[in-house]
Design an enzyme around this catalytic site. Structure first.
Site, PDB file in Angstrom:
ATOM      1  CB  THR A 262      -0.856   0.057   1.283  1.00  0.00           C
ATOM      2  OG1 THR A 262       0.016   0.373   2.390  1.00  0.00           O
ATOM      3  CG2 THR A 262      -1.571  -1.250   1.539  1.00  0.00           C
ATOM      4  CG  ASP A 263       1.413   5.895  -1.057  1.00  0.00           C
ATOM      5  OD1 ASP A 263       1.259   6.672  -1.992  1.00  0.00           O
ATOM      6  OD2 ASP A 263       2.365   5.990  -0.251  1.00  0.00           O
ATOM      7  CE1 TYR A 264       3.497   6.263   7.291  1.00  0.00           C
ATOM      8  CE2 TYR A 264       5.624   6.061   6.206  1.00  0.00           C
ATOM      9  CZ  TYR A 264       4.873   6.133   7.361  1.00  0.00           C
ATOM     10  OH  TYR A 264       5.499   6.083   8.575  1.00  0.00           O
TER      11      TYR A 264
END
Ligand code: GLC
Length: 733
Positions: A262-264
């Site tokens: 996932t992104d942050y």
């Protein structure tokens, strides 16, 4: 390790070990700036999670990485090594031109070289994965992250995506000097509404598949070890929960078996998307969308345990995710060599070495775009009295948004250093003229950037600049965006240069008509006013560690700028999003002179269009021919054109090939780039450039959303840039 050994390992792992693999810890934990548990918990990771954690983000010191890895393997029940990941967007210790500038090179070999160089620095620093290439299609300059991509064109982005993955990963990820790429942000983050950061995306399935997805697929097909989900929703569904793009398309249609991260916080952020506030609900969406690793928040850890305990998901789903991660660790050779090539002594030799700097230097002129060059004002002649004016004159920070290692942020030479050192001559006059930002940029005050607050100081600097400009034959003005106003969270509604710099430009151009602008920018800017007054405009973007030397040597003609725009420049921000090859409308100029598409106060076309760019010589095209009048399946069309260098210097010409599908079951763009070739041609010489096309090149998502080509007329355009009208037709059978 052989695959069956991986599967055996997987079978032996406990469920907690498996869930540990699916989580990532912020590197700050290991730098004692963040504690894991206890009263002052800034990270809600319980000890047993840390013991089995699969990866860490933002640790880049080789000795620390070795220390962490050693302890981790000793404590892990099955001694499984961690992955260490970092954002290496355009270089680590040596910074190269920003990716949007690299796109302007129209040279995949250059992108491959720069990515490979970045991988060498990263690998010896102990890193395993970079969160690059970013291949989001970008058509709205208001979005600050356009600097991270290769621009507005699907084909160019796809070619550069492949080149970057091959550069980072080499032939074999067990080899020294390689790291795994992580293509991002899947999907269509570049289409955020209004260019507004973290906004929603709403595009049709057709546009998604036709224009936005191909660059990600190119990276996946090139073997990218990892892919990152995007923050945005598409049609109301967050990418991190989007089974359609992740399971149906990425996994099932594309057969992508790499790791999805996932992104942050993008799993956790689904709460603020309004999906759910519950860890298990969010985790169920993510695991069903085949997300493997949650970046740095820890909700996957909480959620997956609950889902398993309640029997809402099968352990098989967890196993599939864990196996993909173990396979990537195995591709990197971590089971045999968990420290890979981390070596702080060797890092001192490799990082920012003379060789690296030479690579960075060579990239500057290949990515710079000469937008205008009236009266051939460039290159400068040695006997001309030149004034160098502008806030970038003495700036040591030409790295732009998101350089790798911030400790080198201002270590490099300035343009002033280079001129004084390499061109020691008393012709030259210097004046800073102004600071980069004036106090009239209120929103930027949040960014703790230096502002000119003192009006008297401001007036004095301008007066000095005017005085200097009046004494010069020509004035080179070094202007542009602040180096830190690019990248994430830098969307803007005003895409002109800062007002304080526009004021300086206006004052100087009033007293000297021979103004040459060197532009520093992360995005296409509204330079309409500047373009109307400046004789020449050389766009150097943010050129990296060797930017100053590269710029000065271009100004004096040691090298020629050879870049071509990877993203169009608007007449004004109101034109955004603007890009070449718009779909035709029912009110095109063929229908009427009055009732036509566009604006009554601005042209339809951009100020500078995709593919445009000059150099220090000129070229002439001739003998454009197709070897066929019709093209059937399994046949090859050969397009041939002669290009002659009619100027006074050797040079590079980027020959571009576009097409238009004139009539089809859906409306098709007025132009689409389908091939390009950057050729070196000596002065006076002619080169034949050949392109080969098949019916495969003309496939698209038709009325029924089937990917195919349709019989009918195809216009083939060849030329210097996307404005070319040089075309011939062929009939697809
Ligand atoms: C950021 C960015 C992403 C980056 C990640 C890790 O929010 O969106 O591009 O790779 O977090 O730093």
């Amino acid at each position: 390790m052989r695959e069956q050994e991986l599967i055996k390992l997987l079978d032996d792992m406990s469920i907690m070990e498996k869930i540990g693999e699916l989580n990532q810890i912020p590197g700050e934990y290991y730098k004692e700036t963040m504690t894991a548990t206890g009263e002052n918990t800034t990270l809600n990771f319980p000890k047993e999670l840390i013991k089995t954690i699969g990866s860490a983000l933002n640790v880049s010191d080789p000795e620390l990485i070795v220390k962490i890895q050693k302890e981790h393997i000793e404590n892990h029940p099955h001694h499984i090594p961690m992955l260490f990941m970092l954002d290496i967007i355009h270089g680590l210790d040596t910074t190269f031109p920003i990716p949007l500038a690299q796109g302007c090179s129209f040279d995949p070999e250059l992108v491959k070289t720069l990515s490979s160089a970045a991988a060498k620095e990263a690998c010896v620093s102990g890193l395993h994965v970079t969160f690059s290439p970013m291949v989001d299609l970008c058509r709205d300059a208001r979005w600050g992250r356009v600097m991270e991509s290769s621009g507005e064109d699907t084909y160019l982005n796809s070619v550069m995506a492949k080149a970057a993955v091959e550069g980072y990963q080499g032939k074999d990820l067990t080899e020294e000097g390689t790291i795994s790429s992580c293509v991002k942000h899947f999907a269509a983050y570049g289409a955020v509404e209004g260019g507004r950061e973290y906004a929603s995306v709403d595009i049709s399935e057709r546009n998604l598949r036709e224009y936005y997805l191909p660059p990600y697929k190119a990276a996946c097909d090139a073997g990218s070890g990892m892919l990152m989900t995007s923050f945005n929703t598409i049609g109301g569904i967050p990418s991190t929960a989007n089974k359609h793009i992740m399971k149906d398309i990425l996994r099932d249609e594309w057969n992508y078996d790499g790791v999805v991260i996932t992104d942050y916080g993008s799993l956790s952020n689904m709460e603020s998307h309004g999906i759910s506030e519950k860890d298990d609900v969010l985790s169920e969406y993510a695991i069903n969308a085949t997300v493997d690793i949650e970046m740095c928040i820890g909700r996957y850890y909480q959620g997956l345990q609950k889902l398993i305990n309640e029997g809402k998901i099968s352990e098989k789903q967890i196993d599939d995710a864990v196996l993909r991660i173990l396979k990537l660790k195995n591709r990197l050779g971590l089971f045999e060599n968990p420290y890979r090539f981390a070596n702080s002594e060797k890092a001192k030799e490799i990082c920012r070495s003379k060789k690296m700097m030479e690579t960075a230097y060579k990239a500057v002129n290949q990515t710079s775009v000469l937008l205008k060059n009236e009266d051939k004002s460039l290159p400068l002649k040695k006997d001309e009295k030149i004034a160098f004016i502008g806030p970038f004159l003495d700036s040591h920070d030409l790295l732009g948004g998101w350089p790798g290692n911030l400790k080198y942020r201002s270590e490099d030479k300035s343009v002033l250093d280079i001129i004084e050192n390499d061109y020691p001559d008393n012709h030259y006059l210097f004046a800073k003229g102004c600071e980069m930002l004036g106090s009239e940029e209120p929103m930027l005050k949040r960014r703790k950037l230096p502002f000119e607050e003192n009006q008297n100081a401001r007036n004095e600097k301008i007066d000095k600049a005017i005085e200097v400009a009046q004494k010069a034959d020509k004035v080179v003005m070094l202007l542009g965006e602040h180096p830190r106003v690019g990248g994430e969270i830098t969307s803007k509604v005003d895409i002109r240069i800062p007002k304080i710099q526009q004021e300086l430009f206006d004052a100087v151009s009033k007293v000297n008509e021979n103004v040459i602008v060197v532009l520093f920018n992360h995005r296409p800017l509204d330079i309409t006013e500047i373009s109307g007054k400046a004789k020449s405009i050389l766009d150097v973007w943010f050129p990296g560690s060797m930017g100053a030397k590269g710029i000065v040597d271009m100004l004096f003609g040691i090298n020629s700028p050879t870049g071509r725009l990877s993203m169009s420049f608007p007449y004004g921000v109101g034109q955004e999003p603007i890009y070449y090859g718009l779909l035709p409308t029912d009110h095109s100029t063929q229908v009427s002179d009055t009732f036509v598409t566009g604006y009554i106060d601005c042209p339809l076309e951009p100020l500078y269009s995709f593919g445009e760019g000059l150099t220090y010589t000129d070229f002439e095209y001739s003998d454009f021919s197709l070897n066929k009048k019709t093209l059937a399946e399994n046949e090859t069309l050969t397009v041939s054109v002669n290009v002659k260098n009619i100027g006074q210097r050797d040079g590079y010409e980027t020959v571009q090939l576009y097409f238009r599908d004139v009539f089809a079951s859906v409306s098709r763009p007025t132009k689409q780039l389908i091939r390009f070739e950057k050729v070196f041609i000596k002065k006076g010489e002619t080169k034949e450039v050949l392109f080969y096309l098949t019916t495969e090149d003309f496939k698209f998502y038709n009325f029924d959303m089937n990917y195919d080509y349709e019989p009918g007329e195809i216009k083939i355009f060849v030329g210097h840039d996307s404005r070319t009208n040089e075309c011939k037709s062929i009939e697809l059978m």
